[in-house]
Enzyme design. Structure first.
Site, PDB file in Angstrom:
ATOM      1  N   ARG A 130      10.991  -1.561  24.657  1.00  0.00           N
ATOM      2  CA  ARG A 130       9.612  -1.072  24.901  1.00  0.00           C
ATOM      3  C   ARG A 130       9.238   0.143  24.069  1.00  0.00           C
ATOM      4  O   ARG A 130       8.371   0.927  24.444  1.00  0.00           O
ATOM      5  CB  ARG A 130       9.376  -0.750  26.372  1.00  0.00           C
ATOM      6  N   LYS A 152      -0.701   1.800  12.993  1.00  0.00           N
ATOM      7  CA  LYS A 152      -0.823   0.338  13.085  1.00  0.00           C
ATOM      8  C   LYS A 152       0.433  -0.294  12.506  1.00  0.00           C
ATOM      9  O   LYS A 152       0.792  -0.018  11.354  1.00  0.00           O
ATOM     10  CB  LYS A 152      -2.008  -0.148  12.266  1.00  0.00           C
ATOM     11  N   GLU A 194      -6.647   1.262  -2.294  1.00  0.00           N
ATOM     12  CA  GLU A 194      -6.873   1.843  -0.954  1.00  0.00           C
ATOM     13  C   GLU A 194      -7.425   3.271  -1.065  1.00  0.00           C
ATOM     14  O   GLU A 194      -8.193   3.713  -0.216  1.00  0.00           O
ATOM     15  CB  GLU A 194      -5.580   1.841  -0.118  1.00  0.00           C
ATOM     16  N   LYS A 236      -7.933   9.732   6.233  1.00  0.00           N
ATOM     17  CA  LYS A 236      -7.502   8.712   7.186  1.00  0.00           C
ATOM     18  C   LYS A 236      -7.145   9.350   8.516  1.00  0.00           C
ATOM     19  O   LYS A 236      -7.508   8.848   9.584  1.00  0.00           O
ATOM     20  CB  LYS A 236      -6.313   7.917   6.628  1.00  0.00           C
ATOM     21  N   GLU A 246      -9.238   1.983  17.181  1.00  0.00           N
ATOM     22  CA  GLU A 246     -10.211   1.192  16.431  1.00  0.00           C
ATOM     23  C   GLU A 246     -11.223   0.503  17.332  1.00  0.00           C
ATOM     24  O   GLU A 246     -11.426  -0.703  17.264  1.00  0.00           O
ATOM     25  CB  GLU A 246      -9.499   0.143  15.562  1.00  0.00           C
ATOM     26  N   ARG A 250     -13.055   3.759  13.408  1.00  0.00           N
ATOM     27  CA  ARG A 250     -11.909   3.459  12.536  1.00  0.00           C
ATOM     28  C   ARG A 250     -12.149   2.205  11.703  1.00  0.00           C
ATOM     29  O   ARG A 250     -11.523   1.997  10.673  1.00  0.00           O
ATOM     30  CB  ARG A 250     -10.633   3.322  13.385  1.00  0.00           C
ATOM     31  N   ASN A 254     -11.739  -0.602   7.227  1.00  0.00           N
ATOM     32  CA  ASN A 254     -11.639  -2.023   6.872  1.00  0.00           C
ATOM     33  C   ASN A 254     -12.622  -2.427   5.783  1.00  0.00           C
ATOM     34  O   ASN A 254     -12.774  -3.612   5.488  1.00  0.00           O
ATOM     35  CB  ASN A 254     -11.890  -2.897   8.110  1.00  0.00           C
ATOM     36  N   HIS A 257     -11.934  -5.298   3.450  1.00  0.00           N
ATOM     37  CA  HIS A 257     -10.788  -6.018   4.000  1.00  0.00           C
ATOM     38  C   HIS A 257     -11.147  -7.354   4.637  1.00  0.00           C
ATOM     39  O   HIS A 257     -10.247  -8.154   4.890  1.00  0.00           O
ATOM     40  CB  HIS A 257     -10.037  -5.153   5.018  1.00  0.00           C
ATOM     41  N   HIS A 261      -8.545  -9.630   3.067  1.00  0.00           N
ATOM     42  CA  HIS A 261      -7.469 -10.331   3.786  1.00  0.00           C
ATOM     43  C   HIS A 261      -7.549 -11.840   3.580  1.00  0.00           C
ATOM     44  O   HIS A 261      -6.523 -12.513   3.425  1.00  0.00           O
ATOM     45  CB  HIS A 261      -7.539 -10.026   5.288  1.00  0.00           C
ATOM     46  N   HIS A 273      -1.641  -6.749  -1.898  1.00  0.00           N
ATOM     47  CA  HIS A 273      -2.641  -6.370  -0.903  1.00  0.00           C
ATOM     48  C   HIS A 273      -3.777  -5.556  -1.542  1.00  0.00           C
ATOM     49  O   HIS A 273      -4.962  -5.842  -1.324  1.00  0.00           O
ATOM     50  CB  HIS A 273      -1.987  -5.582   0.242  1.00  0.00           C
TER      51      HIS A 273
HETATM   52  N1  NAD Z   1      -0.355  -0.535   8.782  1.00  0.00           N
HETATM   53  C1  NAD Z   1      -1.405  -0.222   8.054  1.00  0.00           C
HETATM   54  O1  NAD Z   1      -2.254   0.574   8.470  1.00  0.00           O
HETATM   55  C2  NAD Z   1      -1.557  -0.835   6.686  1.00  0.00           C
HETATM   56  C3  NAD Z   1      -2.522  -0.340   5.812  1.00  0.00           C
HETATM   57  C4  NAD Z   1      -2.604  -0.889   4.524  1.00  0.00           C
HETATM   58  C5  NAD Z   1      -1.724  -1.899   4.142  1.00  0.00           C
HETATM   59  N2  NAD Z   1      -0.804  -2.364   5.031  1.00  0.00           N
HETATM   60  C6  NAD Z   1       0.145  -3.421   4.646  1.00  0.00           C
HETATM   61  O2  NAD Z   1       0.991  -2.949   3.618  1.00  0.00           O
HETATM   62  C7  NAD Z   1       1.534  -4.080   2.920  1.00  0.00           C
HETATM   63  C8  NAD Z   1       1.567  -3.801   1.447  1.00  0.00           C
HETATM   64  O3  NAD Z   1       2.372  -2.685   1.193  1.00  0.00           O
HETATM   65  P1  NAD Z   1       2.839  -2.321  -0.286  1.00  0.00           P
HETATM   66  O4  NAD Z   1       1.726  -2.553  -1.218  1.00  0.00           O
HETATM   67  O5  NAD Z   1       3.466  -1.004  -0.188  1.00  0.00           O
HETATM   68  O6  NAD Z   1       3.876  -3.479  -0.630  1.00  0.00           O
HETATM   69  P2  NAD Z   1       5.472  -3.657  -0.467  1.00  0.00           P
HETATM   70  O7  NAD Z   1       5.978  -2.958   0.720  1.00  0.00           O
HETATM   71  O8  NAD Z   1       5.679  -5.114  -0.581  1.00  0.00           O
HETATM   72  O9  NAD Z   1       6.062  -2.922  -1.763  1.00  0.00           O
HETATM   73  C9  NAD Z   1       5.746  -3.429  -3.035  1.00  0.00           C
HETATM   74  C10 NAD Z   1       6.985  -3.635  -3.916  1.00  0.00           C
HETATM   75  O10 NAD Z   1       7.396  -2.373  -4.435  1.00  0.00           O
HETATM   76  C11 NAD Z   1       8.789  -2.183  -4.230  1.00  0.00           C
HETATM   77  N3  NAD Z   1       8.969  -0.745  -4.095  1.00  0.00           N
HETATM   78  C12 NAD Z   1       8.644   0.024  -3.029  1.00  0.00           C
HETATM   79  N4  NAD Z   1       8.798   1.321  -3.333  1.00  0.00           N
HETATM   80  C13 NAD Z   1       9.246   1.378  -4.612  1.00  0.00           C
HETATM   81  C14 NAD Z   1       9.555   2.447  -5.492  1.00  0.00           C
HETATM   82  N5  NAD Z   1       9.398   3.725  -5.131  1.00  0.00           N
HETATM   83  N6  NAD Z   1      10.004   2.134  -6.750  1.00  0.00           N
HETATM   84  C15 NAD Z   1      10.110   0.845  -7.137  1.00  0.00           C
HETATM   85  N7  NAD Z   1       9.792  -0.187  -6.344  1.00  0.00           N
HETATM   86  C16 NAD Z   1       9.360   0.064  -5.101  1.00  0.00           C
HETATM   87  C17 NAD Z   1       9.108  -3.007  -3.016  1.00  0.00           C
HETATM   88  O11 NAD Z   1      10.458  -3.368  -2.985  1.00  0.00           O
HETATM   89  C18 NAD Z   1       8.195  -4.209  -3.212  1.00  0.00           C
HETATM   90  O12 NAD Z   1       8.790  -5.143  -4.072  1.00  0.00           O
HETATM   91  C19 NAD Z   1       0.670  -5.255   3.290  1.00  0.00           C
HETATM   92  O13 NAD Z   1       1.395  -6.112   4.134  1.00  0.00           O
HETATM   93  C20 NAD Z   1      -0.490  -4.640   4.046  1.00  0.00           C
HETATM   94  O14 NAD Z   1      -1.020  -5.496   5.028  1.00  0.00           O
HETATM   95  C21 NAD Z   1      -0.699  -1.848   6.284  1.00  0.00           C
HETATM   96 ZN    ZN Z   2      -5.442  -2.293   3.343  1.00  0.00          ZN
END
Ligand code: NAD
Ligand code: ZN
Length: 368
Positions: A130, A152, A194, A236, A246, A250, A254, A257, A261, A273
């Site tokens: 939990r 999130k 972003e 943010k 949200e 908030r 989006n 998005h 998405h 993304h």
């Molecule tokens: N929770 C939230 O509020 C929120 C907000 C925006 C996006 N997201 C989510 O985030 C995800 C995308 O995240 P992302 O773009 O970071 O992608 P990711 O986590 O897939 O990372 C991208 C790539 O970069 C590599 N990598 C990471 N750090 C590195 C570094 N310092 N040097 C070299 N390589 C590195 C990773 O291994 C991966 O291959 C999506 O699923 C999206 O939905 C969530």
């Molecule tokens: Zn996003």
């Protein structure tokens, strides 16, 4: 609980719901000091270091080593890189591994990686027993400016992105812009999407500033990056503090998005993304202009800022219109199957919950 670390800009985020308060610490070189920082706050807790195999090789092993040398009990939990890991299967495997190896309520999860690691490790921390504590150590620009702050967490469902999840705030966020030096250029640009979104949605001056500096931003220029990251996180944080769950405000985050998405999923996650968000921002702005909500000039300006960051602004022709429309109807923001949009009226002025007539969507999908 987590000590203030001196000499770095610390953004203190206080979230209104049950007295949760946490710091977002931003400083070049911070990563190297993490073992001593964490030792001071969590010496006797068992640590689960969740990371993907790329980040494990680049940074995870050295953090594991540092924490072990400091005397902490650390177990590395490795996932495959990529969006595919934001799945029920991966979350279940993490639950199993941690339960088998004695996770308890006082255990601490460290999510070291991009948004994928942050979302899935955060989801596992939210659901195990939990809820156990998680610290976010974001290593992509996207995770530093957006996903690591705000609480999130979640995984994807075959029917759509982020459809299974929770709100689970981190105990702390540690951001080191130097970690971005190894980031592939495409991932860096994805993070810029972003940043541009946050500025366009919330801060006219920051947006104007970005317009000028975006072409000069790059992975190795920490001096220019740190203030940009700090500004984006502050914006943010202010939104999240105001509306943690949200219910209303908030939703401005989006922006771009709804289409973003849908396009991301319709591409079979071939688009990053941030690339999908860039396409969504530009497409939603064109639709807003056709609906008379945004001026054509502002829509064109937003698209040109995205282009100057090296981001796409059109839905690729290879993506089927029907797949995008399907994605729109299962979007979390939809209301009984009707997609809802955040629409820009002008920079830093958004309308929330706008229903877009199908004809406008069809026109955007047809003009490619
Ligand atoms: N929770 C939230 O509020 C929120 C907000 C925006 C996006 N997201 C989510 O985030 C995800 C995308 O995240 P992302 O773009 O970071 O992608 P990711 O986590 O897939 O990372 C991208 C790539 O970069 C590599 N990598 C990471 N750090 C590195 C570094 N310092 N040097 C070299 N390589 C590195 C990773 O291994 C991966 O291959 C999506 O699923 C999206 O939905 C969530
Ligand atoms: Zn996003």
């Amino acid at each position: 609980v987590y000590p203030h670390v001196s000499k770095m800009p610390t953004i203190n985020i206080s979230i209104a719901s049950p007295g949760h308060r946490y710091g977002v610490h931003i400083e070049s070189g911070l990563f190297g000091r993490l073992p001593s920082i964490l030792y001071r706050s969590a010496a006797r807790r068992t640590v689960w270091l969740v990371t993907d195999s790329n980040v494990l090789r680049l940074y995870g092993r050295s953090l594991q080593h540092g924490l072990t040398v400091a005397g902490m009990d650390v177990t590395v939990v490795e996932i495959s890189p990529g969006e595919g890991s934001k799945s029920w299967k991966t979350a279940h495997a993490l639950h199993t591994q941690m339960l088998r190896h004695g996770v308890d309520r006082k255990s601490l999860v460290i999510a070291l990686g991009g948004g994928v690691v942050g979302d899935v490790a955060g989801f596992v921390a939210a659901t195990l027993l939990r809820g156990i504590d998680v610290i976010q150590v974001p290593t992509t620009l996207l995770a530093q400016v957006d996903s690591s702050t705000g609480g999130k967490v979640g995984i994807n469902h075959p029917l759509g992105k982020n459809l299974v999840g929770a709100f689970h705030h981190p105990s702390a966020v540690y951001i080191d812009p130097e970690l971005l030096r190894t980031l592939p250029a495409r991932e860096f640009r994805s993070g810029l999407a972003e940043v541009i979104k946050t500025a366009a949605a919330l801060d006219r001056r920051f947006f104007a500033h970005l317009t000028r500096i975006v072409p000069r931003l790059n992975r190795t220029n920490d001096a220019a990056l740190a203030p940009v990251i700090t500004r984006a996180v502050r914006l943010k944080a202010a939104v999240v503090e105001h509306d943690e769950r949200e219910t209303d405000f908030r939703k401005v985050l989006n922006l771009g998005h709804t289409i973003g998405h849908a396009v991301e999923a319709a591409s079979g996650f071939q688009l990053r993304h941030g690339e999908a968000v860039a396409i969504g921002l530009a497409a939603e702005a064109r639709i807003a202009a056709r609906m008379g909500i945004l001026s054509l000039r502002d829509a064109g300006h937003l698209a040109s800022v995205l282009s100057s960051a090296g981001l796409p602004t059109r839905i690729p022709r290879s993506i089927k219109a029907a797949a995008v429309l399907r994605g729109l109807s299962v979007d979390k923001k939809s209301d009984r199957g009707t997609p809802r949009f955040v629409m820009l009226r002008r920079p830093a002025d958004c309308l929330i919950g706008v229903a877009v007539p199908t004809a406008f969507l069809a026109e955007e999908l047809a003009r490619r």
